[in-house]
Design an enzyme around this catalytic site. Structure first.
Site, mmCIF file in Angstrom:
data_model
loop_
_atom_site.group_PDB
_atom_site.id
_atom_site.type_symbol
_atom_site.label_atom_id
_atom_site.label_comp_id
_atom_site.label_asym_id
_atom_site.label_seq_id
_atom_site.Cartn_x
_atom_site.Cartn_y
_atom_site.Cartn_z
ATOM 1 N N LYS A 86 34.758 -4.879 -27.650
ATOM 2 C CA LYS A 86 34.351 -5.603 -26.442
ATOM 3 C C LYS A 86 34.721 -4.745 -25.232
ATOM 4 O O LYS A 86 35.847 -4.234 -25.172
ATOM 5 C CB LYS A 86 35.100 -6.943 -26.441
ATOM 6 C CG LYS A 86 34.671 -7.943 -25.419
ATOM 7 C CD LYS A 86 35.405 -9.264 -25.671
ATOM 8 C CE LYS A 86 34.951 -10.377 -24.756
ATOM 9 N NZ LYS A 86 35.615 -11.664 -25.069
ATOM 10 N N SER A 161 32.450 -15.129 -25.787
ATOM 11 C CA SER A 161 32.036 -14.047 -24.922
ATOM 12 C C SER A 161 31.991 -12.689 -25.630
ATOM 13 O O SER A 161 31.455 -11.742 -25.080
ATOM 14 C CB SER A 161 32.976 -13.951 -23.717
ATOM 15 O OG SER A 161 34.314 -13.718 -24.133
ATOM 16 N N SER A 185 36.108 -17.368 -27.937
ATOM 17 C CA SER A 185 35.255 -16.182 -27.772
ATOM 18 C C SER A 185 35.297 -15.172 -28.912
ATOM 19 O O SER A 185 34.520 -14.214 -28.912
ATOM 20 C CB SER A 185 35.596 -15.468 -26.468
ATOM 21 O OG SER A 185 35.117 -16.213 -25.381
#
Lengths: 479, 64
Positions: A86, A161, A185
């Site tokens: 990420k 996310s 997330s």
């Protein structure tokens, strides 16, 4: 020999299988990396999992790791394994955009502890993965980036996310990824993309050098295809670093060595209250079938009443998250508001009007809720099994910002079952347990006592060995 | 007494100075009233001696 090993063959191996083949010299780090590049070239133009790639550095590292291996040595348990993370894990001198415009030109001043630990374990960092802007949102859409597509259905959200992490791992572009989980997330994109997501106990993994969203809830954890892979990555990143005060001072177990232990005597909890509410029949069916698997594997199923306070933790979670996020974003919200997407720019606005007194009362309640939940649940069971998403993976249309109140309702529902666990600071392991009637994967989460990751891995691994559901291949990969 | 949109706007003008669109004030009032209701509910078990900083220690104490 390995030179003739088909690319598809390498890509379908798990992280542990790949690492073990590199260790024994049956395949080189460079070959594995080239196979990843081929898969990325094939799928990235449509799926948009990556924000950036640094192939040159990755190739240099693979060559160095192969030279180490040629001397009969290995750097660590992830020697030569390509990973990508990420885009919110800082590496000194490199830009991590955090899915935003605001951070898109700012090189990091430090390197994240989790990245340093993965480097130390021998992993190769291929690039930065798509994420929701500043990790603020569960559906996976980022107005600043090309839309990441779910490989199981391009009309479905990848969730977020950690959207790029879910897509890249499920698409076999990489073998594992770091995500972050403040309200779901890691677990939600893992569930939507049919892979494994691990939310470690709050404080098990250092957050040093990871973008902050909410200090109380943020956790760093892996997304992988198998539970065994998750256990290996968590072992590599967990523990104190001397830089972040949050990691607990305790030895990190060898999670992998406990995976094969029998389940007899283990009590798996069937929630009565909160987690059994508002479930789609398809999800309900998959959860019931999963419980059967555990029963047949020797675990004891026990119904357990969920304290009413869980509902309140779900409502207080956004209060704490928004207050902390607003405090952190205040200078940018004042002077650079137009650089946020409209959707995310609004998300923190309420935080500016939460009083310090309310915020502190919510955190006081957190201690009470943890004591009550652990007392009420874990005096009866060793782990609780609950759905991650209460509904089939939503369509892109269902989560479109333009949908108004229906959008808001859907976004809140996506993290309904995940955010209370962040509030309580407990570990949870998201494992694909079946498919809804539209062909999309659905997952349970195993929730345990603080620092019980070893048990959660053991349960999740056994489930994968019994069912092989994790071997199913997403439609976009030619299944 | 519920939080009013007008009060939020005044608070913003006086203390926060965050650019917020006019149509957001009523929505923010609804959201903040929901959050306040949750906090009020939490006060039912308020413990004067409870230090929120105890959370990590309580986590450790509740491990198997």
């Amino acid at each position: 020999m390995t030179q003739q090993k088909p690319v598809d063959g390498l890509q379908n191996l798990s992280l542990c299988e790949t690492a073990d083949l590199i260790k024994t010299g049956e395949v080189s780090a460079n070959e594995v990396l080239q196979a990843c590049f081929a898969q990325i070239d094939k799928l990235e133009p449509v799926h948009h999992a990556f924000v950036w790639q640094d192939r040159e550095s990755a190739l240099d590292r693979a060559r160095w790791l192969d030279s180490v291996r040629s001397r009969g040595e290995t750097v660590g348990p992830l020697h030569g394994v390509p990973m990508a993370h990420k885009d919110m894990y800082y590496r000194s001198g490199r830009i991590s955009g955090c899915g935003s415009r605001i951070r898109s030109n700012e090189p990091a001043k430090t390197t994240a502890t989790a990245l340093r630990k993965l480097d130390g374990a021998g992993a190769i960092d291929v690039g930065g993965l798509a994420m929701v802007e500043f990790a603020m949102g569960p559906h996976g859409f980022n107005a600043h980036l090309p839309r990441s597509l779910n490989p199981w259905g391009h009309d479905r959200v990848p969730c977020g996310s950690s959207s790029g992490s879910g897509v890249a791992v499920a698409s076999r572009m990489i073998y594992g990824s770091l995500g972050s989980d403040t309200g779901g997330s890691i677990r939600c994109p893992a569930a939507a993309n049919g892979i494994v997501g691990c939310l470690p106990t709050n404080g098990l993994v250092s957050r040093r050098g990871a973008m902050p969203m909410s200090w109380s809830f943020d956790c760093v954890g892996p997304l992988t295809r198998t539970v065994k892979d998750s256990a290996r990555v968590l072992k590599a990143i967990a523990g104190q670093d001397g830089l972040d005060d949050t990691p607990a001072a305790m030895p990190i177990p060898d999670y992998e060595s406990a995976l094969e232990q029998p389940l007899s005597g283990i009590r798996v909890g069937i929630p009565r209250g909160y987690f059994d509410q508002d479930l789609h029949p398809d999800v309900q069916k998959a959860i019931a079938a999963s419980l059967d698997v555990f029963r047949q594997a020797g675990a004891t199923l026990v119904q357990v009443d969920i304290p009413k306070s869980v509902s309140l933790t779900s409502e207080l979670h956004p209060l704490v998250m928004k207050a902390e996020g607003a405090a952190n974003h205040r200078p940018w919200q004042r002077s650079r508001k137009t650089e946020y997407s409209e959707e995310v720019g609004k998300r923190l606005e309420a935080g500016f009007f939460i009083s310090a007194v309310d915020y502190i009362n919510a955190l006081q309640y957190r201690v009470f809720a943890l004591e009550e939940f652990t007392g009420a649940v874990f005096s009866h069971v060793d782990a609780l099994l609950a759905p991650v998403l209460p509904m089939p993976t939503p369509t892109l249309e269902q989560t479109a910002y333009s949908n108004g109140p229906a959008y808001l309702k859907m976004v809140v529902a996506l993290t309904r079952n995940t955010r209370p666990i962040n509030f309580l600071g407990l570990p949870a392991l998201s494992v694909t347990c079946g498919f809804t009637s539209d062909g999309m994967p659905t997952s349970f989460q195993l929730i345990g006592r603080p620092f019980s990751e070893s048990l959660l891995f053991r349960l999740g691994h056994r489930f994968q060995m019994e069912t092989n559901i994790h071997l199913a291949v997403p439609k976009a990969l030619g299944a | 007494m519920p939080i009013r949109a007008e009060l939020l706007k005044e608070l913003n003008d006086e203390t926060q100075n965050v650019p917020i669109a006019q149509q957001r004030w009523p929505e923010l009032a609804v959201e903040l009233n929901q959050l306040r209701t949750a906090v009020e509910a939490a006060l039912a078990v308020h413990d004067f001696d409870r230090d929120p900083g105890e959370f990590p220690a309580v986590l450790r104490s509740r491990r198997a």
